[in-house]
Design a protein around this motif. Structure first.
Motif, mmCIF file in Angstrom:
data_model
loop_
_atom_site.group_PDB
_atom_site.id
_atom_site.type_symbol
_atom_site.label_atom_id
_atom_site.label_comp_id
_atom_site.label_asym_id
_atom_site.label_seq_id
_atom_site.Cartn_x
_atom_site.Cartn_y
_atom_site.Cartn_z
ATOM 1 N N LYS A 30 0.852 -1.184 0.000
ATOM 2 C CA LYS A 30 0.000 0.000 0.000
ATOM 3 C C LYS A 30 0.891 1.238 0.000
ATOM 4 C CE LYS A 30 -4.046 -1.860 2.430
ATOM 5 N NZ LYS A 30 -4.903 -1.693 3.635
ATOM 6 N N ILE A 31 0.545 2.181 -0.837
ATOM 7 C CA ILE A 31 1.317 3.411 -0.969
ATOM 8 C C ILE A 31 0.363 4.587 -0.873
ATOM 9 C CG2 ILE A 31 2.931 4.714 -2.393
ATOM 10 C CD1 ILE A 31 2.093 1.318 -3.625
ATOM 11 N N ALA A 32 0.630 5.522 0.028
ATOM 12 C CA ALA A 32 -0.155 6.749 0.111
ATOM 13 C C ALA A 32 0.750 7.924 -0.226
ATOM 14 C CB ALA A 32 -0.752 6.928 1.499
ATOM 15 N N VAL A 33 0.289 8.757 -1.150
ATOM 16 C CA VAL A 33 1.043 9.926 -1.576
ATOM 17 C C VAL A 33 0.165 11.159 -1.404
ATOM 18 C CG1 VAL A 33 2.290 11.023 -3.463
ATOM 19 C CG2 VAL A 33 2.267 8.533 -3.278
ATOM 20 N N GLY B 81 2.703 0.952 6.100
ATOM 21 C CA GLY B 81 2.683 1.306 7.510
ATOM 22 C C GLY B 81 3.890 2.076 7.997
ATOM 23 N N ASN B 82 4.812 2.425 7.110
ATOM 24 C CA ASN B 82 6.009 3.160 7.510
ATOM 25 C C ASN B 82 5.716 4.642 7.726
ATOM 26 O OD1 ASN B 82 8.375 1.192 7.318
ATOM 27 N ND2 ASN B 82 7.352 0.871 5.362
ATOM 28 N N ALA B 83 6.535 5.275 8.562
ATOM 29 C CA ALA B 83 6.404 6.710 8.785
ATOM 30 C C ALA B 83 6.549 7.460 7.468
ATOM 31 C CB ALA B 83 7.455 7.185 9.778
ATOM 32 N N ALA C 84 -1.229 4.754 9.167
ATOM 33 C CA ALA C 84 -2.437 3.966 9.422
ATOM 34 C C ALA C 84 -3.164 3.644 8.125
ATOM 35 C CB ALA C 84 -3.365 4.728 10.361
ATOM 36 N N LEU C 85 -3.080 4.544 7.165
ATOM 37 C CA LEU C 85 -3.745 4.337 5.883
ATOM 38 C C LEU C 85 -3.063 3.235 5.083
ATOM 39 C CD1 LEU C 85 -6.147 5.721 4.400
ATOM 40 C CD2 LEU C 85 -4.434 7.111 3.194
ATOM 41 N N THR C 86 -1.747 3.086 5.248
ATOM 42 C CA THR C 86 -0.986 2.139 4.433
ATOM 43 C C THR C 86 -0.651 0.849 5.162
ATOM 44 O OG1 THR C 86 1.180 3.066 5.062
ATOM 45 C CG2 THR C 86 0.070 4.033 3.154
ATOM 46 N N GLY C 87 -1.088 0.707 6.404
ATOM 47 C CA GLY C 87 -0.762 -0.501 7.163
ATOM 48 C C GLY C 87 -1.361 -1.730 6.511
#
Length: 239
Positions: free
Chosen positions: A160-163, A182-184, A235-238
């Protein structure tokens, strides 16, 4: 993974789907807080405030047969190069000036990740555009040396990737952020806002001979949210 914002020569399970804001005839639903979604696994497509047909949101060299229970398959060897059209294109372009976060859920069967997931540019030539935003796999973020976010993802399987694009942080400054699995979040601030753009494409093949095609990737879903703070992205990418 790589997100690229370029001002050109001007100076330069989506986690826990809560009760939905919109129903999905294909079995999916719009996550709370989201504005748009292409959910290729569940056959749920929501944009412009309503559920849509995928054929009304993807055009150009879009191959519907590339969609299966695993998502929409894009590879450097196949012909699926969808252009974003209709209400989903409008949502991308309309959200960019105000700032937005895009969550990508992908799977790959190969440990060597690479290629572009999404291109947003200012004309249909894509490579010759003088301004563009690109999200790709396993790379970095840059803008003619101004934006320089380095991050990487490796390994076959689900990611999962959030940009976050163009989040207004005051004083004429805007922030870009990247989080995966889930990474910072890694962030970069710019002293300018994003430029106006007109077109978008999934699985953009990149410049001729550039070898930037997606490689053995299923795009499971793409979800647009209003711009989120970096602390909200893990939390969005966990997984």
């Amino acid at each position: 993974m790589m997100f690229r914002f370029n001002r050109g020569f001007m100076g330069p399970s989506l986690a826990a789907l809560s009760p939905s804001a919109g129903g999905g005839g294909g079995g999916g639903s719009l996550p709370v807080g989201a504005t748009s979604q292409l959910d290729f696994v569940n056959g749920f497509y929501y944009a412009g405030g309503a559920e849509q047909s995928v054929g009304d949101l993807l055009g150009g060299d879009f191959d519907p047969s590339a969609i299966s229970g695993s998502g929409m398959y894009v590879d450097g060897t196949n012909a699926n190069r969808p252009t974003v059209v209709g209400a989903f294109l409008s949502d991308l372009l309309d959200n960019l000036p105000e700032g937005m976060t895009i969550l990508f859920q992908v799977t790959t069967g190969h440990s060597e990740l690479g290629g572009f997931l999404l291109y947003i540019g200012d004309n249909e030539s894509y490579f010759d555009a003088d301004a563009w935003n690109v999200v790709s796999i396993n790379g970095a973020v840059w803008d003619q040396g101004v934006v320089d976010i380095s991050t990487s993802i490796s390994g076959a399987g689900a990611h999962k990737i959030a940009v976050t694009f163009n989040r207004d942080i005051g004083g004429g400054n805007h922030q870009y952020a990247w989080s995966h699995d889930g990474n910072a979040a890694v962030t970069q601030d710019t002293p300018y806002a994003a430029l106006t753009m007109t077109d978008a494409q999934l699985g953009w093949p990149g410049p001729p001979g550039g070898g930037l095609q997606l490689f053995r990737t299923h795009i499971r879903s793409i979800t647009i949210y209003p711009a989120k703070a970096p602390a909200d992205l893990p939390a969005l990418t966990g997984l």
